[in-house]
Design a protein around this motif. Structure first.
Motif, PDB file in Angstrom:
ATOM      1  N   LEU A 123       0.902  -1.057   0.022  1.00  0.00           N
ATOM      2  CA  LEU A 123       0.085   0.001   0.002  1.00  0.00           C
ATOM      3  C   LEU A 123       0.871   1.015  -0.095  1.00  0.00           C
ATOM      4  N   THR A 124       1.714   1.217   0.938  1.00  0.00           N
ATOM      5  CA  THR A 124       2.799   2.579   0.593  1.00  0.00           C
ATOM      6  C   THR A 124       3.508   2.807  -0.456  1.00  0.00           C
ATOM      7  N   ILE A 125       3.913   1.569  -1.137  1.00  0.00           N
ATOM      8  CA  ILE A 125       4.725   1.665  -2.479  1.00  0.00           C
ATOM      9  C   ILE A 125       3.559   2.168  -3.458  1.00  0.00           C
ATOM     10  N   ALA A 126       2.264   1.727  -3.447  1.00  0.00           N
ATOM     11  CA  ALA A 126       1.341   2.242  -4.253  1.00  0.00           C
ATOM     12  C   ALA A 126       0.818   3.754  -4.241  1.00  0.00           C
ATOM     13  N   LYS A 127       1.228   3.843  -3.022  1.00  0.00           N
ATOM     14  CA  LYS A 127       0.948   5.515  -2.614  1.00  0.00           C
ATOM     15  C   LYS A 127       2.195   6.501  -3.210  1.00  0.00           C
ATOM     16  N   ARG A 128       3.378   6.005  -3.005  1.00  0.00           N
ATOM     17  CA  ARG A 128       4.479   6.701  -3.348  1.00  0.00           C
ATOM     18  C   ARG A 128       4.486   6.620  -4.896  1.00  0.00           C
ATOM     19  N   MET A 129       4.054   5.654  -5.191  1.00  0.00           N
ATOM     20  CA  MET A 129       4.139   5.669  -7.029  1.00  0.00           C
ATOM     21  C   MET A 129       2.903   6.398  -7.643  1.00  0.00           C
ATOM     22  N   GLN A 130       1.712   6.533  -6.672  1.00  0.00           N
ATOM     23  CA  GLN A 130       0.574   7.172  -7.320  1.00  0.00           C
ATOM     24  C   GLN A 130      -0.184   6.368  -8.338  1.00  0.00           C
ATOM     25  N   SER A 131      -0.130   4.990  -7.841  1.00  0.00           N
ATOM     26  CA  SER A 131      -0.656   3.693  -8.953  1.00  0.00           C
ATOM     27  C   SER A 131      -1.827   3.163  -8.114  1.00  0.00           C
ATOM     28  N   SER A 132      -2.620   2.268  -8.516  1.00  0.00           N
ATOM     29  CA  SER A 132      -3.740   1.694  -7.914  1.00  0.00           C
ATOM     30  C   SER A 132      -3.243   0.556  -7.230  1.00  0.00           C
ATOM     31  N   PRO A 133      -3.494   0.298  -6.046  1.00  0.00           N
ATOM     32  CA  PRO A 133      -3.212  -0.882  -5.164  1.00  0.00           C
ATOM     33  C   PRO A 133      -3.722  -2.179  -5.814  1.00  0.00           C
ATOM     34  N   SER A 134      -4.754  -2.019  -6.444  1.00  0.00           N
ATOM     35  CA  SER A 134      -5.334  -3.280  -7.315  1.00  0.00           C
ATOM     36  C   SER A 134      -4.367  -3.935  -7.951  1.00  0.00           C
ATOM     37  N   HIS A 135      -3.447  -3.132  -8.742  1.00  0.00           N
ATOM     38  CA  HIS A 135      -2.441  -3.660  -9.802  1.00  0.00           C
ATOM     39  C   HIS A 135      -1.505  -4.805  -8.804  1.00  0.00           C
ATOM     40  N   LEU A 136      -1.563  -4.504  -7.530  1.00  0.00           N
ATOM     41  CA  LEU A 136      -0.359  -5.378  -6.799  1.00  0.00           C
ATOM     42  C   LEU A 136      -0.854  -6.414  -5.802  1.00  0.00           C
ATOM     43  N   MET A 137      -2.204  -6.007  -5.465  1.00  0.00           N
ATOM     44  CA  MET A 137      -2.781  -6.965  -4.313  1.00  0.00           C
ATOM     45  C   MET A 137      -3.079  -8.123  -4.662  1.00  0.00           C
ATOM     46  N   MET A 138      -3.637  -8.548  -5.796  1.00  0.00           N
ATOM     47  CA  MET A 138      -3.817  -9.859  -6.240  1.00  0.00           C
ATOM     48  C   MET A 138      -2.599 -10.526  -6.502  1.00  0.00           C
ATOM     49  N   PRO A 139      -1.617  -9.760  -7.157  1.00  0.00           N
ATOM     50  CA  PRO A 139      -0.452 -10.386  -7.647  1.00  0.00           C
ATOM     51  C   PRO A 139       0.078 -10.880  -6.175  1.00  0.00           C
ATOM     52  N   LEU A 140       0.149 -10.131  -4.960  1.00  0.00           N
ATOM     53  CA  LEU A 140       0.711 -10.229  -3.751  1.00  0.00           C
ATOM     54  C   LEU A 140       0.042 -11.781  -3.250  1.00  0.00           C
ATOM     55  N   SER A 141      -1.175 -11.890  -3.356  1.00  0.00           N
ATOM     56  CA  SER A 141      -2.041 -13.156  -2.797  1.00  0.00           C
ATOM     57  C   SER A 141      -1.486 -14.418  -3.566  1.00  0.00           C
ATOM     58  N   PHE A 142      -1.618 -14.184  -5.022  1.00  0.00           N
ATOM     59  CA  PHE A 142      -1.387 -15.444  -5.817  1.00  0.00           C
ATOM     60  C   PHE A 142       0.268 -15.657  -5.329  1.00  0.00           C
ATOM     61  N   ALA A 143       1.198 -14.850  -5.174  1.00  0.00           N
ATOM     62  CA  ALA A 143       2.436 -15.186  -5.031  1.00  0.00           C
ATOM     63  C   ALA A 143       2.624 -16.082  -3.545  1.00  0.00           C
ATOM     64  N   GLY A 144       1.855 -15.588  -2.483  1.00  0.00           N
ATOM     65  CA  GLY A 144       1.891 -16.253  -1.348  1.00  0.00           C
ATOM     66  C   GLY A 144       1.267 -17.744  -1.546  1.00  0.00           C
ATOM     67  N   LEU A 145       0.177 -17.896  -2.596  1.00  0.00           N
ATOM     68  CA  LEU A 145      -0.201 -19.341  -2.919  1.00  0.00           C
ATOM     69  C   LEU A 145       0.842 -20.107  -3.619  1.00  0.00           C
TER      70      LEU A 145
END
Length: 608
Positions: A123-145
């Protein structure tokens, strides 16, 4: 179908419906199974409780402790900071580094815990880059699986399947048996997400921000700064020499005592408030009001309290001694429907609930009688040690967001090199085969303790006992199905329907069945039920059991299709701004891709 099998299937159906319903708790259902099956006479009590001595169960418990050592020494958070430092200027590079790092960590510790650690970082990275958290959150969960497909110890289903092989008189999988296939899946997952992220919702960019959330950021987000007060206890106060649990200050006056400053000769000593804390004349109470609009002038006089200046938040003043953390309610939590007052957080965990966030917005004040809802986030306050003790308590809640100050006060930050050494020795012992995997894990735990990376108390608290009970409770089902002919029936149905289509088709059907069942019940419970079917199917067609067992293990980790399929999906649902259909739209194609990879690669690495 004989009457005994019909009874076992009925009990299994009831248990699965309770798992899906979520009431009662999964571990309670498991205990009912342990008690109920011996009463039917199908299996004995000794067979029903044999899971308590099962090596896979003990190995999983040991790995919870190893993962706790990595968190307690700050290693997990440091990896997140490295990603921020080296990859946060490009979304593509960030996604690659993020998925690779999360999968790597998830290969040696709980994926749910890893994802919870990385959510605030992302979330912090998304804020810093002014991008959507949705572009990173699902990749995050998929990587965990996907991390569950990298090593034997990455996820409980892998160890359950390997243990079932051993129970059948066959050598189990080695530490890196999963790795070649897992690396292919991870590579495809990263490539897939580089394109699929464009189809995710939440196009609105996050507001710009600086570094990770700090104590001040969390206090401001929940409105704590306007509710904090410092109150001196006068000599004639009716509170003097009385424990907090007798005073009912929260119920009667909306006053939540967070900590007490005790005057000493040359300094003031801070004590975190518990129900047994006694207030003395001259103490200063650090309190949190139920609402910033509360008028307490008359209450202060009645209670013998005098306001004292508070130029900045007391969380900043005492940042080395106490802190804040966000706690999320995972999907299997039994807390929704209960009020904050009913949680008894202070008496159970020595922590105070000071805020509630729902659908991304903090509720005004602290509504102690507000029933909790699924996906709510609580803000808790207490000592850093007590906050760290929450790690691993994933049955009803889990740590979701820790402020940047945690890096400076990690209980065993200076022991990080020893934690890595202990982990390395454990992995070397497992890979070399010098000792059994369980022995290697126990040696790793012992080294963590010898070096001071963990304490005995924190080690016990880090074990997710409800997960272990779930495995222990499902193992008798597998045995009962075997005793009553249930496994043979499942195999015969499978062979009658698909036997003539060839072994690769059987692998595809096993994968699909396991993945579909795993959408509704725990993937661990799914592996317990499907592993015997897979091995018996292999024996029925005179094939090697390894490709069939591997297929079930990989399918158990393929929980990509729905937000309720795995806790890691549920955790990113709100931060990513996703809908249920987003997971279906992105997860179903990727699950099919993993199915194809499994059917093609597994027979090559594990000949039929």
């Amino acid at each position: 179908m004989n009457p005994e099998l019909a009874l076992v299937l009925l009990m299994l159906a009831i248990s699965m419906s309770l798992f899906i319903r979520g009431r009662p708790r999964m571990d309670v259902v498991a205990l009912l199974v342990i008690i109920g099956l011996p009463l039917t006479g199908i299996i004995t009590l000794q067979q029903s409780i044999a899971g308590f001595s099962n090596q896979a169960v003990l190995l999983i418990a040991s790995l919870f402790i190893i993962g706790h050592g990595l968190v307690r020494t700050g290693i997990a958070y440091q990896m997140g900071d490295l990603i921020v430092k080296h990859a946060a200027t490009s979304e593509i590079r960030l996604l690659v580094f993020l998925m690779a790092s999360v999968a790597l960590l998830s290969s040696i510790m709980s994926s749910t815990g890893v994802v919870a650690i990385f959510i605030p970082i992302v979330l912090t990275i998304a804020k810093r880059m002014q991008s959507s958290p949705s572009h990173l959150m699902m990749p995050l969960s998929f990587a965990g699986l996907i991390g569950g497909t990298l090593t034997l110890v990455a996820t409980p289903p892998n160890m359950v399947v390997s243990a079932e092989l051993a129970r059948s008189g066959i050598d189990g999988f080695s530490f890196f048996s999963f790795t070649p296939i897992g690396l292919v899946i991870l590579t495809l997952g990263i490539i897939y997400m580089l394109f699929a992220r464009r189809w995710l919702g939440g196009s609105k960019p996050a507001a710009p921000a600086g570094e990770r959330d700090t104590l001040s950021d969390l206090a401001d987000a929940y409105g704590l700064t306007v509710r904090e007060r410092r109150l001196l206890v006068l000599a004639d106060s009716p509170l003097v020499n009385r424990p907090l649990n007798e005073l009912e200050l929260r119920q009667q006056y909306g006053i939540n005592v967070i900590a007490i400053e005790h005057p000493r000769k040359f300094r003031r000593v801070l004590e975190m408030a518990t129900k047994h804390s006694r207030i003395r004349a001259g103490d200063t109470l650090l309190i949190d009001l139920a609402s910033p609009a509360i008028a307490l002038a008359g209450a202060y006089e009645e209670l013998g309290l005098e306001p004292r200046p508070l130029p900045i938040s007391y969380y900043r003043i005492y940042a080395q001694q106490m802190g804040l953390a966000e706690v999320a309610l995972p999907p299997e939590s039994a807390l929704p429907g209960k009020t904050i007052q009913e949680l008894n957080f202070r008496s159970r965990y020595r922590l105070n609930v000071v805020g509630l966030r729902r659908q991304g917005k903090a509720l005004p004040g602290l509504l102690v009688d507000e029933p909790l809802k699924s996906a709510d986030t609580l803000l808790v306050a207490g000592t850093w040690e007590d906050i760290n003790q929450l790690y691993g308590q994933t049955r009803d809640f889990m740590l979701f967001n820790l402020p940047a100050e945690i890096d400076e006060v990690a209980p065993a930050k200076d022991k990080a090199p020893f934690a890595l050494l202990s982990l390395g020795i454990m992995v070397i012992l497992m890979v070399s085969g010098l000792v059994p995997n369980l022995m290697a894990a126990l040696i790793g735990c012992l080294l963590m303790g010898v070096f001071g990376c963990i304490t005995m108390d924190s080690a016990y608290k880090s074990i997710h006992w409800s997960s272990l009970l779930l495995i222990i409770g499902m193992l008798p089902f597998a045995l009962a199905l075997e005793e009553t002919g249930g496994i043979d029936l499942a195999v015969s149905v499978l062979l009658d329907s698909f036997g003539n289509a060839g072994p690769r088709t059987l692998l595809a059907v096993l994968f699909a069945a396991t993945a579909l069942i795993g959408m509704f019940i725990s993937n661990t419970a799914t592996a317990v039920l499907m592993a015997p079917v897979a091995i018996a199917t292999a024996q029925a067609v005179d094939a090697s059991p390894y490709p069939f067992a591997m297929t079930v293990a990989l399918a158990a980790s393929a929980a990509f299709m729905a937000p309720v399929s795995s806790p890691v999906n549920t955790l990113v649902l709100d931060p990513g701004g996703y809908k249920f259909t987003d997971f279906m739209r992105i997860g179903i194609p990727f699950t099919l891709l993993v199915l194809v990879v499994t059917v093609l690669l597994v027979p090559l690495l594990f000949p039929l």
